[in-house]
Write a protein that holds these residues in place. Structure first.
Motif, PDB file in Angstrom:
ATOM      1  N   UNK A  76     128.198  52.244  86.501  1.00  0.00           N
ATOM      2  CA  UNK A  76     126.875  51.677  86.726  1.00  0.00           C
ATOM      3  C   UNK A  76     125.916  52.758  87.215  1.00  0.00           C
ATOM      4  N   UNK A  77     124.838  52.960  86.471  1.00  0.00           N
ATOM      5  CA  UNK A  77     123.858  53.988  86.815  1.00  0.00           C
ATOM      6  C   UNK A  77     122.495  53.339  87.080  1.00  0.00           C
ATOM      7  N   UNK A  78     121.942  53.543  88.283  1.00  0.00           N
ATOM      8  CA  UNK A  78     120.606  53.024  88.556  1.00  0.00           C
ATOM      9  C   UNK A  78     119.552  53.728  87.715  1.00  0.00           C
ATOM     10  N   UNK A  79     118.532  52.989  87.354  1.00  0.00           N
ATOM     11  CA  UNK A  79     117.433  53.559  86.581  1.00  0.00           C
ATOM     12  C   UNK A  79     116.168  53.519  87.431  1.00  0.00           C
ATOM     13  N   UNK A  80     115.236  54.374  87.102  1.00  0.00           N
ATOM     14  CA  UNK A  80     113.936  54.344  87.755  1.00  0.00           C
ATOM     15  C   UNK A  80     113.081  53.260  87.128  1.00  0.00           C
ATOM     16  N   UNK A  81     111.864  53.180  87.544  1.00  0.00           N
ATOM     17  CA  UNK A  81     110.975  52.139  87.040  1.00  0.00           C
ATOM     18  C   UNK A  81     110.095  52.622  85.899  1.00  0.00           C
ATOM     19  N   UNK A  82     110.691  53.434  85.009  1.00  0.00           N
ATOM     20  CA  UNK A  82     109.998  53.855  83.797  1.00  0.00           C
ATOM     21  C   UNK A  82     110.958  53.710  82.620  1.00  0.00           C
ATOM     22  N   UNK A  83     110.413  53.509  81.452  1.00  0.00           N
ATOM     23  CA  UNK A  83     111.221  53.412  80.239  1.00  0.00           C
ATOM     24  C   UNK A  83     111.966  54.723  80.002  1.00  0.00           C
ATOM     25  N   UNK A  84     111.318  55.844  80.325  1.00  0.00           N
ATOM     26  CA  UNK A  84     111.952  57.152  80.135  1.00  0.00           C
ATOM     27  C   UNK A  84     113.196  57.297  81.016  1.00  0.00           C
ATOM     28  N   UNK A  85     113.122  56.805  82.243  1.00  0.00           N
ATOM     29  CA  UNK A  85     114.282  56.913  83.129  1.00  0.00           C
ATOM     30  C   UNK A  85     115.429  56.028  82.653  1.00  0.00           C
ATOM     31  N   UNK A  86     115.110  54.916  82.020  1.00  0.00           N
ATOM     32  CA  UNK A  86     116.139  54.040  81.441  1.00  0.00           C
ATOM     33  C   UNK A  86     116.854  54.781  80.313  1.00  0.00           C
ATOM     34  N   UNK A  87     116.083  55.402  79.450  1.00  0.00           N
ATOM     35  CA  UNK A  87     116.668  56.157  78.332  1.00  0.00           C
ATOM     36  C   UNK A  87     117.525  57.310  78.843  1.00  0.00           C
ATOM     37  N   UNK A  88     117.030  58.023  79.849  1.00  0.00           N
ATOM     38  CA  UNK A  88     117.757  59.158  80.409  1.00  0.00           C
ATOM     39  C   UNK A  88     119.091  58.701  81.016  1.00  0.00           C
ATOM     40  N   UNK A  89     119.064  57.611  81.781  1.00  0.00           N
ATOM     41  CA  UNK A  89     120.285  57.099  82.402  1.00  0.00           C
ATOM     42  C   UNK A  89     121.277  56.631  81.340  1.00  0.00           C
ATOM     43  N   UNK A  90     120.788  55.910  80.343  1.00  0.00           N
ATOM     44  CA  UNK A  90     121.705  55.420  79.301  1.00  0.00           C
ATOM     45  C   UNK A  90     122.337  56.583  78.541  1.00  0.00           C
ATOM     46  N   UNK A  91     121.537  57.562  78.178  1.00  0.00           N
ATOM     47  CA  UNK A  91     122.080  58.721  77.461  1.00  0.00           C
ATOM     48  C   UNK A  91     123.125  59.467  78.289  1.00  0.00           C
TER      49      UNK A  91
END
Length: 142
Positions: A70-85
């Motif tokens: 489980x990886x927390x993401x920031x509150x931006x779409x870019x941070x979601x993409x970075x965490x998922x990758x």
């Protein structure tokens, strides 16, 4: 189906100001050990240190076979993409959206008014859902 899941926050809390610091090798060993112990969820820290954090997550993701990473993401779409990758090679990747919901935290931590925070939440959760099959949303100060 289990009704209780065990989450381990050792890795998520390491390196915080009043916490403890682990070496790269220690973090890898902890992740492997938690997986061998069949801990349900291994919570990682949010990506804040760019390449170093991404390399660490890239390293543990394929090693963890049984547990959810489980990886927390920031509150931006870019941070979601970075965490998922960073964790997509895990057997069970999870994106964790942590959202402040009190007016104080929305304005002073996220610098957003309630309406803007709702729009941000919708965009971030939608993106996380598009990328990962497992998305957790936590309201941090509800």
């Amino acid at each position: 189906m289990k009704s209780i899941l065990i989450s381990d926050i050792t890795l998520r809390e390491s390196g915080k100001p009043n916490g403890y610091t682990l070496s790269f090798k220690e973090k890898i060993e902890i992740a492997k050990t938690l997986d061998k112990l069949n801990v349900d969820v291994i919570e990682t820290p949010q990506i804040t240190n760019g390449r170093t954090d991404i390399l660490y997550l890239h390293s543990i993701a394929p090693l963890v076979k049984n547990s959810i990473v489980s990886c927390p993401v920031g509150l931006t779409v870019e941070s979601v993409e970075e965490a998922y990758n960073a964790i997509k090679e895990a057997a069970k990747p999870r994106l964790h959206v942590m959202v402040p919901v009190s007016t104080v935290q929305m304005e002073y931590i996220s610098h957003k008014k309630p309406k803007a925070m709702l729009e941000t939440m919708e965009a971030v959760i939608t993106k996380a859902s598009e990328l990962a099959n497992d998305v957790e949303v936590s309201l941090t100060d509800a």
